[in-house]
Design a protein around this motif. Structure first.
Motif, PDB file in Angstrom:
ATOM      1  N   TYR A  16      -0.037   7.863   5.245  1.00  9.46           N
ATOM      2  CA  TYR A  16      -1.079   7.169   4.495  1.00  9.46           C
ATOM      3  C   TYR A  16      -1.247   7.776   3.098  1.00  9.46           C
TER       4      TYR A  16
ATOM      5  N   SER B 183      -2.154  -0.137   9.185  1.00 11.39           N
ATOM      6  CA  SER B 183      -1.295   0.144  10.321  1.00 11.39           C
ATOM      7  C   SER B 183      -1.421  -1.002  11.318  1.00 11.39           C
TER       8      SER B 183
ATOM      9  N   ILE C  81      -3.518   0.546   2.602  1.00  2.00           N
ATOM     10  CA  ILE C  81      -2.517   0.904   3.608  1.00  2.00           C
ATOM     11  C   ILE C  81      -3.038   0.441   4.956  1.00  2.00           C
TER      12      ILE C  81
ATOM     13  N   ASP D 147       8.580   3.545   6.897  1.00  2.19           N
ATOM     14  CA  ASP D 147       7.639   4.058   5.904  1.00  2.19           C
ATOM     15  C   ASP D 147       8.329   4.531   4.632  1.00  2.19           C
TER      16      ASP D 147
ATOM     17  N   ARG E  96      -0.550   6.184  -0.598  1.00  3.05           N
ATOM     18  CA  ARG E  96      -1.670   6.091  -1.528  1.00  3.05           C
ATOM     19  C   ARG E  96      -1.326   6.734  -2.866  1.00  3.05           C
TER      20      ARG E  96
ATOM     21  N   GLU F  12       0.424   7.634  10.674  1.00  6.70           N
ATOM     22  CA  GLU F  12      -0.810   7.941   9.967  1.00  6.70           C
ATOM     23  C   GLU F  12      -0.613   9.010   8.900  1.00  6.70           C
TER      24      GLU F  12
ATOM     25  N   ALA G  56       2.016   0.958   7.195  1.00  2.00           N
ATOM     26  CA  ALA G  56       2.351   2.356   7.508  1.00  2.00           C
ATOM     27  C   ALA G  56       2.463   2.486   9.026  1.00  2.00           C
TER      28      ALA G  56
END
Length: 376
Positions: free
Chosen positions: A221, A234, A232, A192, A225, A218, A215
């Protein structure tokens, strides 16, 4: 050319340069000590004799006479020749490798210049491979950034695929390429922090670029952004294919139409003619927001012909589809991917001549309102 040559020589591998220097110093010390004790020269003459012998110049002002002196002079001269050959070979080999790299890099940039548009994919790991397959399956142009050269060995560069062996976080090339011709940047590395850095790098010089980032956690995120990622995703939750769909969101069309089963093939011919891909069909039950979805994923006209021929030979299957169409009052939506908005406009104009178009990119609620009217 002179500047390029100097630059190439400066990039000689450190380990080879160090080895060469050590060998030169060792041979030089050997020459001085031998000249002093074996040849019987003073320190200054020993240094001088070592240099001219190692360089195979041999002016003849100091001539070995005894056997041991001749053996010493021979070993010193041979050592000098071998050392010169070693160093020269390092320089030539490295020069050739660097020239190949520059040539290959120039060819890659030329291929990119010849692309009308393209996607940039960062990372060719477990998720990146899925995205790459989705892009190439749809005949999209792809520029792939991957720092692990071994992973790139399985991919062959072509007019539509260019691989770049670079770390996107350490090079500004990705920012230069994420301009007007770039449809979307897909960042699929498993780190990330790396993804965040790439997003920042691209967004800094390309405010209009469409960026989709992977990503893994979580909680990252919001960071991605804020850094400038438009979407984004996952993959751990929804899979790698959704990276592709999210990246093409500006080029995905939801077309809600009304027509019969007999008009299916004519509709598909038009979609295929414009180079678009029919991703899936949504059948809208009257008054119900959630549609019945059937995945299609094809742009090949042969598939349309095979389906038409299949229905003609299997009347029971055709009757089943006709019953479904009657249930939804012939109302359904096509999810279509295409190269650009201009193509979609031409597609819509031609479809309007053959069928009833109820709406474009309608929400589930808007479609439900339309189907409610069918109940009445």
């Amino acid at each position: 050319m002179r500047k390029i040559t100097i630059k190439l020589l400066k990039t000689l591998p450190t380990k080879y340069v160090t080895t060469g220097i050590i060998l030169i110093v060792a041979l030089f010390i050997y020459g001085i000590v031998g000249s002093y004790f074996i040849m019987g020269l003073n320190l200054i003459d020993s240094i001088y004799y070592s240099v001219i012998t190692m360089a195979t110049v041999g002016y003849g002002d100091f001539t070995p006479t005894t056997g041991i002196q001749k053996i010493f002079a021979t070993t010193l001269a041979l050592g000098g020749v071998a050392l010169l050959a070693y160093v020269f070979n390092i320089i030539i080999t490295n020069f050739q490798e660097k020239m190949r790299e520059y040539s290959k890099g120039a060819m890659k940039m030329k291929a990119i210049e010849n692309m009308d548009d393209y996607y940039i994919l960062c990372g060719y790991g477990r998720v990146g491979k899925v995205v790459f397959e989705e892009l190439t399956k749809r005949n999209q142009n792809v520029i792939l950034f991957e720092k692990n050269e071994e992973l790139l060995e399985e991919i062959e560069d072509s007019d539509s695929v260019v691989t770049i062996h670079k770390d996107a976080t350490e090079d500004d090339l990705i920012s230069k390429l994420a301009g007007e011709k770039c449809r979307s940047v897909i960042i699929s590395t498993g780190d990330d922090v790396t993804n965040l850095f790439i997003v920042l790098t691209i967004r800094e010089s390309n405010p209009d670029a469409w960026i989709v980032s992977r990503a893994s956690k979580e909680e990252n995120y919001s960071r991605l952004r804020k850094a400038g990622a438009d979407k984004i995703v996952s993959p751990e939750l929804i899979g790698g294919k959704d990276l592709y769909f999210e990246s093409t969101r500006p080029h995905i069309l939801k077309l809600t139409v009304r027509h019969t089963v007999d008009e299916l093939y004519d509709e598909f011919k038009i979609i295929s003619k414009h180079g678009c891909n029919l991703e899936n069909i949504q059948y809208h039950l009257p008054g119900i927001e959630t549609p019945l979805t059937r995945r299609i994923n094809t742009m090949d006209i042969k598939d349309g012909k095979q389906f038409r021929d299949y229905l003609e030979k299997n009347t029971d299957q055709k009757e089943a589809i006709e019953n479904l169409y009657r249930i939804v009052n012939n109302t359904h939506s096509h999810i279509i991917s295409g190269p650009d908005r201009a193509t979609f406009r031409k597609l819509i104009d031609e479809l309007e001549k053959h069928e009833e178009i109820l709406g474009i990119n309608l929400t589930k609620k808007e479609v439900a309102e339309i189907t409610k009217k069918n109940i009445k």
